[in-house]
Design a protein around this motif. Structure first.
Motif, short mmCIF file in Angstrom:
data_model
loop_
_atom_site.label_atom_id
_atom_site.label_comp_id
_atom_site.label_asym_id
_atom_site.label_seq_id
_atom_site.Cartn_x
_atom_site.Cartn_y
_atom_site.Cartn_z
N ARG A 26 0.84 -1.21 0.00
CA ARG A 26 0.00 0.00 0.00
C ARG A 26 0.87 1.26 0.00
O ARG A 26 0.58 2.24 -0.70
CB ARG A 26 -0.92 -0.01 1.22
N GLN A 29 2.39 1.80 -3.46
CA GLN A 29 1.43 2.39 -4.39
C GLN A 29 1.22 3.87 -4.10
O GLN A 29 1.09 4.69 -5.02
CB GLN A 29 0.10 1.64 -4.32
N CYS A 120 -1.47 7.68 2.20
CA CYS A 120 -2.15 6.42 2.54
C CYS A 120 -3.13 6.59 3.70
O CYS A 120 -4.06 5.79 3.85
CB CYS A 120 -1.11 5.35 2.90
#
Length: 244
Positions: A26, A29, A120
């Motif tokens: 995560r 990304q 995030c």
């Protein structure tokens, strides 16, 4: 700390940050999203310079060699491998530029990873998400210092073009660099040298180019920190639209 130690320390820091991101899908990304949006913002900000004869080459160099979302792992590894040799084979001005580049690279990766961590933790569309992440990371002074480091490297590259014999030295290194597995680093050095050597006016065009970067990036730094959110979102959307 010697120049070689400084370079290795900075690049070890970059490698550690990349490893941290690679271990968390995560976060990785998020990091890619941050870098991708920043690359688009830079492209939108300087699209007009890319369309000019005088500034297309230096703009392309900055966008792809300093601001790009590319993975610079190969170049970094090569850079670290010859860090000790820099002081032996290159003039002091080249060594100083190499140290500054490595330190800027580490500083940028630290900020980008912090941005990715904030990204995030947020939801929503990319533009407001980016602005909120930006405002939660670093400070105006830190971002201004990052910009000044970029400008200093550009000024150093410009001065290097007037170092007698340096271009010939770089050409002579081309074959040995390829054999030694340093082709990526060699290409970067030559591109930087040729980019600034190609600008005329005995440094006048280089100063104009760097002043343009200073003005536009200062505007963005201040807007991303201090402008009303809606106004900042609108301007950022417009900028990204120019990059499409």
């Amino acid at each position: 700390m010697t120049a070689a130690d400084t370079i290795r320390h900075a690049l070890d820091r970059v490698a550690a940050l990349r490893s941290e991101a690679a271990g968390d899908a995560r976060l990785l990304q998020g990091l890619k999203a941050v870098k991708r949006l920043q690359a688009r913002r830079f492209a939108g900000t300087y699209g007009d310079l890319l369309a000019t004869k005088a500034f297309a080459a230096p703009t392309h160099f900055f966008l792809h060699e300093l601001y790009s979302e590319r993975d610079f792992s190969d170049r970094d590894q090569q850079f670290a491998r010859i860090a000790g040799a820099l002081q032996t084979f290159f003039p002091a001005q080249v060594v100083s530029t190499a140290v500054a580049l490595a330190e800027l690279h580490a500083q940028t990766e630290v900020l980008d990873l912090a941005m990715a961590q904030a990204w995030c933790a947020l939801d929503g569309n990319d533009v407001p998400r980016y602005i909120n992440a930006w405002r939660s990371v670093g400070s105006l002074a830190i971002r201004q210092a990052q910009l000044q480091a970029v400008l200093d490297i550009g000024a150093q590259l410009d001065r290097l073009t007037r170092t007698p014999g340096l271009r010939m030295t770089l050409r002579m290194m081309r074959g040995p660099a390829k054999v030694a597995g340093l082709a990526s680093l060699q290409a970067f050095l030559e591109a930087g040298f040729d980019t600034f050597a190609g600008m005329g006016g005995k440094g006048a065009q280089a100063r104009e180019f760097l002043n343009t970067i200073a003005q536009r990036e200062t505007h963005w730094i201040e807007a991303l920190f201090n402008a009303p959110v809606v106004a900042c979102e609108t301007e950022l959307h417009q900028c990204l639209g120019k990059a499409l």
